[in-house]
Design a protein around this motif. Structure first.
Motif, PDB file in Angstrom:
ATOM      1  N   PRO A 111      -8.990   9.713  -2.727  1.00  0.00           N
ATOM      2  CA  PRO A 111      -9.532   8.610  -1.910  1.00  0.00           C
ATOM      3  C   PRO A 111     -10.050   7.447  -2.753  1.00  0.00           C
ATOM      4  O   PRO A 111      -9.725   6.288  -2.485  1.00  0.00           O
ATOM      5  N   GLY A 112     -10.822   7.748  -3.785  1.00  0.00           N
ATOM      6  CA  GLY A 112     -11.338   6.692  -4.655  1.00  0.00           C
ATOM      7  C   GLY A 112     -10.240   6.007  -5.435  1.00  0.00           C
ATOM      8  O   GLY A 112     -10.230   4.775  -5.592  1.00  0.00           O
ATOM      9  N   CYS A 113      -9.296   6.788  -5.928  1.00  0.00           N
ATOM     10  CA  CYS A 113      -8.175   6.223  -6.679  1.00  0.00           C
ATOM     11  C   CYS A 113      -7.346   5.305  -5.784  1.00  0.00           C
ATOM     12  O   CYS A 113      -6.935   4.217  -6.206  1.00  0.00           O
ATOM     13  N   GLY A 114      -7.113   5.723  -4.550  1.00  0.00           N
ATOM     14  CA  GLY A 114      -6.360   4.885  -3.618  1.00  0.00           C
ATOM     15  C   GLY A 114      -7.017   3.537  -3.415  1.00  0.00           C
ATOM     16  O   GLY A 114      -6.345   2.499  -3.398  1.00  0.00           O
ATOM     17  N   LEU A 115      -8.340   3.533  -3.266  1.00  0.00           N
ATOM     18  CA  LEU A 115      -9.083   2.283  -3.106  1.00  0.00           C
ATOM     19  C   LEU A 115      -8.919   1.401  -4.347  1.00  0.00           C
ATOM     20  O   LEU A 115      -8.631   0.205  -4.245  1.00  0.00           O
ATOM     21  N   LEU A 116      -9.082   1.990  -5.528  1.00  0.00           N
ATOM     22  CA  LEU A 116      -8.994   1.220  -6.775  1.00  0.00           C
ATOM     23  C   LEU A 116      -7.594   0.651  -7.000  1.00  0.00           C
ATOM     24  O   LEU A 116      -7.445  -0.502  -7.419  1.00  0.00           O
TER      25      LEU A 116
END
Length: 187
Positions: free
Chosen positions: A147-152
């Motif tokens: 989830p965090g990687c997708g946002l970044l």
């Protein structure tokens, strides 16, 4: 725009674009016990930092394993039954109660970790090819970081730079700048 999030195949996918992205596949074996209520629940994911042995509940059974540091990179996903001897030796030394457990051979499996030289992911635009973005090398933590990687990565693509978290230390060019600081707590 192309995002390379091909997991253990990320290095091979990058090579198709003429890029050197140091992500290599390494087999990880998972061994399962038969139902084993002798270990009380709830129980957290437990590591023996001395040997690298780990275990956790999986339904009524116990899931256990340990990385083989001598195994070379490969795409092999068959279970290494010889490595089980080492896993059991280390597991029994730390958790003697496991001697009472049965092995559920049909539930054991092997999969691939995507590993970089420093065991940290490679994130962000690749300066060697416009429109190419890396999002790989999570060493088994990809689903946790997704989830965090997708946002970044969305920020990197839409805004030209990730801004929620500074990913500069995770960019591909860190490997060209000399030795990196390897993650030491990888199991």
């Amino acid at each position: 725009m192309a995002v390379n999030s091909a997991g253990p195949w990320a290095g091979a996918v990058a090579a198709l674009a003429g890029l050197n992205v140091p992500v290599m596949p390494y087999r990880r074996n998972i061994y399962m016990t038969t139902p084993f209520p002798q270990i009380p629940r709830p129980m957290p994911f437990t590591f023996d930092v001395g040997s690298g042995f780990y275990m956790r509940p999986e339904g009524a059974s116990i899931l256990m394993g340990e990385a083989n540091p001598a195994e070379p990179s490969s795409y092999t996903t068959t279970v290494d039954w010889e490595w089980l001897d080492t896993v059991l030796e280390h597991g029994l030394a730390r958790f003697p109660i496991l001697e009472q457990a049965g092995l559920a051979e049909q539930q054991c499996w092997a999969g691939l970790y995507e590993v970089t030289p420093d065991h940290n992911p490679i994130l962000g635009s690749n300066p060697a090819l416009a429109g190419y973005v890396d999002a790989s090398g999570f060493s088994g933590h990809g689903i946790m970081h997704a989830p965090g990687c997708g946002l970044l990565i969305a920020e990197e693509i839409l805004d030209g730079r990730a801004h929620t978290i500074n990913i500069d230390e995770l960019r591909i060019d860190r490997f060209a700048n000399g030795p990196t600081h390897a993650e030491r707590n990888v199991f």
